[in-house]
Design a protein around this motif. Sequence first.
Motif, short mmCIF file in Angstrom:
data_model
loop_
_atom_site.label_atom_id
_atom_site.label_comp_id
_atom_site.label_asym_id
_atom_site.label_seq_id
_atom_site.Cartn_x
_atom_site.Cartn_y
_atom_site.Cartn_z
N ALA A 1 0.80 -1.23 0.00
CA ALA A 1 0.00 0.00 0.00
C ALA A 1 0.83 1.27 0.00
O ALA A 1 0.42 2.29 0.53
N ALA A 2 2.01 1.22 -0.63
CA ALA A 2 2.92 2.37 -0.57
C ALA A 2 2.31 3.64 -1.13
O ALA A 2 2.63 4.75 -0.67
N TYR A 3 1.43 3.51 -2.12
CA TYR A 3 0.91 4.69 -2.79
C TYR A 3 -0.49 5.09 -2.34
O TYR A 3 -1.11 5.97 -2.95
N ALA A 4 -0.99 4.48 -1.29
CA ALA A 4 -2.23 4.97 -0.68
C ALA A 4 -1.96 6.38 -0.16
O ALA A 4 -0.89 6.65 0.42
N SER A 5 -2.90 7.28 -0.35
CA SER A 5 -2.65 8.69 -0.03
C SER A 5 -2.27 8.89 1.43
O SER A 5 -1.39 9.69 1.75
N TRP A 6 -2.92 8.16 2.35
CA TRP A 6 -2.61 8.38 3.77
C TRP A 6 -1.22 7.86 4.11
O TRP A 6 -0.54 8.41 4.99
N ILE A 7 -0.76 6.82 3.40
CA ILE A 7 0.60 6.33 3.61
C ILE A 7 1.61 7.33 3.06
O ILE A 7 2.62 7.65 3.70
N GLN A 8 1.36 7.84 1.86
CA GLN A 8 2.27 8.81 1.25
C GLN A 8 2.42 10.07 2.10
O GLN A 8 3.47 10.70 2.10
N ASP B 1 1.62 3.18 -11.47
CA ASP B 1 1.17 3.29 -10.08
C ASP B 1 2.09 4.23 -9.32
O ASP B 1 1.64 5.08 -8.54
N TYR B 2 3.39 4.05 -9.54
CA TYR B 2 4.38 4.93 -8.90
C TYR B 2 4.19 6.38 -9.31
O TYR B 2 4.14 7.28 -8.46
N LYS B 3 4.03 6.64 -10.59
CA LYS B 3 3.88 8.01 -11.06
C LYS B 3 2.62 8.67 -10.52
O LYS B 3 2.62 9.85 -10.17
N ARG B 4 1.54 7.90 -10.46
CA ARG B 4 0.28 8.45 -9.96
C ARG B 4 0.32 8.70 -8.45
O ARG B 4 -0.24 9.69 -7.96
N GLY B 5 0.97 7.80 -7.72
CA GLY B 5 0.85 7.84 -6.27
C GLY B 5 1.93 8.56 -5.51
O GLY B 5 1.70 9.03 -4.40
N SER B 6 3.12 8.67 -6.09
CA SER B 6 4.25 9.25 -5.35
C SER B 6 4.09 10.76 -5.19
O SER B 6 3.97 11.49 -6.17
#
Length: 297
Positions: free
Chosen positions: A160-167, A184-189
């Motif tokens: 769940a690295a890219y979940a907003s609350w984790i980020q 996924d990385y580009k969208r979430g990081s």
Amino acid sequence: MSVRYLLGSWVLILLFCHGSTYLPVVMWHGMGDSCCNPSSLGYIKKLIENEHNGTYVYSIMIGSSVISDTESGFFKNVNDQIDETCRKIKADPLLADGYHAVGFSQGGLFIRGLAQRCPDPPMKNLVSIGGPQQGVFGVPPCPAEGSKLCEYFRKILHTAAYASWIQNTLVQAEFWHDSIDIEDYKRGSVFLADINQENAINESYRSNLQQLEKLVMVMFLQDIIIIPKESAWFGFYAPGQDQKLQTLQESSLYQEDRLGLKIMDRAGRLQFHAVDGQHLHFTDKWFLDTIVGPYFN
């Protein structure tokens, strides 16, 4: 003429009279460390001061205490940390005319983000010692078998690295670089993808980094903390898998020159150093001869 300029000028005059004519140095510590630990950055601070006749060394503290600074290495959004650091540096008259910078481990990545986002006062030479410039894709060995905290980090980062609350909560997730699922990385990081210009080009990031005289990167050849270790030199896994490595020069970051690294490389302004040891294992002599002497003058 601003009060800040006058204060900075008088401080530099006092330093000159005191005997130190070296540019100040700003340091950013790594995960689990703090600004002022006497066995780590506190020790490094004294090394630089002794070698350079009492030059001013500013060790970045996030928050208002050593405890908050240490905790911020795990649980404070990196973008907020850079904003806070930028404000503190701008407010320090001793840094008004510029400084050299050195970051250790994740601090080497964060201080590069500072160079891109906070060009005033100017950073002259930037040294990243074991800094994951392309992020990480792998959890290092746990410090102790059965460590619940380490296992918790491992589970979060892999699922769940890219979940907003984790980020927005876990620092290490902000430079988690999933080379298998690039989209996924580009969208979430919220941090690494931005400063590496993965989604859009911010021209100020490129121009600000170009103000550096040199960008110096140190890789530890036996590093098992930064995965892959080549990230310290902007190397990383080729997109779509996690086995084959690319050098900086083979990467799209370089080929598209999104940060101006190709320009800097061709001008000899990128410097690559290797240490045949484990993560952040180096001697005083190596640090003084390889880093302080050539780059902090």
